[in-house]
Write a protein that holds these residues in place. Sequence first.
Motif, PDB file in Angstrom:
ATOM      1  N   TYR A   7       0.628   3.905 -16.326  1.00 33.40           N
ATOM      2  CA  TYR A   7       0.049   3.382 -15.084  1.00 33.40           C
ATOM      3  C   TYR A   7      -1.358   2.861 -15.369  1.00 33.40           C
ATOM      4  CZ  TYR A   7      -2.311   3.914 -10.511  1.00 33.40           C
ATOM      5  OH  TYR A   7      -3.051   3.722  -9.362  1.00 33.40           O
ATOM      6  N   LEU A   8      -1.804   1.891 -14.578  1.00 31.95           N
ATOM      7  CA  LEU A   8      -3.187   1.434 -14.704  1.00 31.95           C
ATOM      8  C   LEU A   8      -3.702   0.931 -13.375  1.00 31.95           C
ATOM      9  CD1 LEU A   8      -3.500  -1.957 -14.679  1.00 31.95           C
ATOM     10  CD2 LEU A   8      -2.323  -1.686 -16.842  1.00 31.95           C
ATOM     11  N   GLU A   9      -5.025   0.884 -13.286  1.00 30.82           N
ATOM     12  CA  GLU A   9      -5.713   0.334 -12.121  1.00 30.82           C
ATOM     13  C   GLU A   9      -6.727  -0.692 -12.615  1.00 30.82           C
ATOM     14  OE1 GLU A   9      -5.671   4.320  -9.338  1.00 30.82           O
ATOM     15  OE2 GLU A   9      -7.393   4.020 -10.634  1.00 30.82           O
ATOM     16  N   THR A  10      -6.915  -1.753 -11.832  1.00 31.98           N
ATOM     17  CA  THR A  10      -7.878  -2.781 -12.210  1.00 31.98           C
ATOM     18  C   THR A  10      -8.414  -3.469 -10.959  1.00 31.98           C
ATOM     19  OG1 THR A  10      -8.276  -4.621 -13.743  1.00 31.98           O
ATOM     20  CG2 THR A  10      -6.158  -4.622 -12.589  1.00 31.98           C
ATOM     21  N   MET A  11      -9.279  -4.432 -11.184  1.00 30.85           N
ATOM     22  CA  MET A  11      -9.870  -5.194 -10.094  1.00 30.85           C
ATOM     23  C   MET A  11      -9.074  -6.486  -9.892  1.00 30.85           C
ATOM     24  SD  MET A  11     -12.288  -3.130  -9.321  1.00 30.85           S
ATOM     25  CE  MET A  11     -13.277  -4.042  -8.138  1.00 30.85           C
ATOM     26  N   GLU A  12      -9.012  -6.986  -8.664  1.00 32.30           N
ATOM     27  CA  GLU A  12      -8.203  -8.176  -8.359  1.00 32.30           C
ATOM     28  C   GLU A  12      -8.682  -9.412  -9.113  1.00 32.30           C
ATOM     29  OE1 GLU A  12     -11.298  -7.937  -5.035  1.00 32.30           O
ATOM     30  OE2 GLU A  12     -10.053  -6.505  -6.111  1.00 32.30           O
ATOM     31  N   TYR A  13      -9.969  -9.498  -9.402  1.00 33.19           N
ATOM     32  CA  TYR A  13     -10.484 -10.698 -10.058  1.00 33.19           C
ATOM     33  C   TYR A  13     -10.475 -10.610 -11.586  1.00 33.19           C
ATOM     34  CZ  TYR A  13     -14.574  -7.697  -9.416  1.00 33.19           C
ATOM     35  OH  TYR A  13     -15.418  -6.628  -9.365  1.00 33.19           O
TER      36      TYR A  13
ATOM     37  N   TYR B 226       3.412  -4.971 -10.863  1.00 36.15           N
ATOM     38  CA  TYR B 226       2.569  -4.535  -9.744  1.00 36.15           C
ATOM     39  C   TYR B 226       3.314  -3.517  -8.894  1.00 36.15           C
ATOM     40  CZ  TYR B 226      -0.452  -8.464 -10.896  1.00 36.15           C
ATOM     41  OH  TYR B 226      -1.291  -9.333 -11.550  1.00 36.15           O
ATOM     42  N   ILE B 227       2.567  -2.527  -8.409  1.00 42.16           N
ATOM     43  CA  ILE B 227       3.098  -1.581  -7.427  1.00 42.16           C
ATOM     44  C   ILE B 227       2.147  -1.596  -6.229  1.00 42.16           C
ATOM     45  CG2 ILE B 227       4.404  -0.154  -9.050  1.00 42.16           C
ATOM     46  CD1 ILE B 227       2.044   1.841  -9.047  1.00 42.16           C
TER      47      ILE B 227
ATOM     48  N   VAL C 105      -5.923  -2.975  -7.503  1.00 38.75           N
ATOM     49  CA  VAL C 105      -4.713  -3.451  -8.173  1.00 38.75           C
ATOM     50  C   VAL C 105      -4.125  -2.314  -9.003  1.00 38.75           C
ATOM     51  CG1 VAL C 105      -3.765  -5.116  -9.826  1.00 38.75           C
ATOM     52  CG2 VAL C 105      -5.589  -5.808  -8.244  1.00 38.75           C
ATOM     53  N   HIS C 106      -2.833  -2.057  -8.766  1.00 40.33           N
ATOM     54  CA  HIS C 106      -2.142  -0.963  -9.443  1.00 40.33           C
ATOM     55  C   HIS C 106      -0.899  -1.517 -10.135  1.00 40.33           C
ATOM     56  CE1 HIS C 106      -4.103   0.400  -5.694  1.00 40.33           C
ATOM     57  NE2 HIS C 106      -4.688   1.232  -6.531  1.00 40.33           N
ATOM     58  N   MET C 107      -0.685  -1.082 -11.380  1.00 43.78           N
ATOM     59  CA  MET C 107       0.447  -1.596 -12.159  1.00 43.78           C
ATOM     60  C   MET C 107       1.082  -0.448 -12.938  1.00 43.78           C
ATOM     61  SD  MET C 107      -1.278  -5.139 -13.592  1.00 43.78           S
ATOM     62  CE  MET C 107       0.243  -6.047 -13.938  1.00 43.78           C
ATOM     63  N   ILE C 108       2.364  -0.616 -13.276  1.00 38.79           N
ATOM     64  CA  ILE C 108       3.080   0.422 -14.016  1.00 38.79           C
ATOM     65  C   ILE C 108       4.076  -0.219 -14.992  1.00 38.79           C
ATOM     66  CG2 ILE C 108       5.000   0.765 -12.392  1.00 38.79           C
ATOM     67  CD1 ILE C 108       4.247   3.888 -12.854  1.00 38.79           C
TER      68      ILE C 108
END
Length: 161
Positions: free
Chosen positions: A119-125, A140-141, A155-158
């Motif tokens: 899993y990861l988190e980031t900024m939209e830009y 994307y989740i 922003v969340h992704m897996i």
Amino acid sequence: MEAPIIRLIEKKDNTQIAAVIRSVLEDFNVPKVGTAYADKSLDCMFETYQKPKGVYFVVEENGKIIGGAGVAQLDNFDGNVCELQKMYFLPEARGRGVGAQMMEFCVAKAREFGFEKIYLETMEYMTHAQKLYKQAGFEYIPCAMGDTGHYSCPVHMIKKL
């Protein structure tokens, strides 16, 4: 000029990697609260990853740390999921395939540790980062998993391992 090498973090790298991460976050105008910027672990990265199923790699070029990334169990989550953590690169490391290579190291370690998902988190830009994540198989989740304390990262992704 030597090619960049990816290696495990050492205690002597703490000051440099903290400066790299803060520099990248400042370059992108990332909020200083609710993001990695505020993490207590930033100044003791070596010590933070001295735990089971946790690892942090740095990218070194000509004796200088130019980036890093790691994986560890996702905080406050009941499940076999790890988090891709603190993946940041200075401008001189970008666009050279270093991020893709680092992603391979981290995904391989996550698999070796027996995690089912990453899993990861980031900024939209941070669009270049998201492009790299998508190329590596992340999707994307709609909402956050666990509680990383990074509530300012929307922003969340897996990725299934």
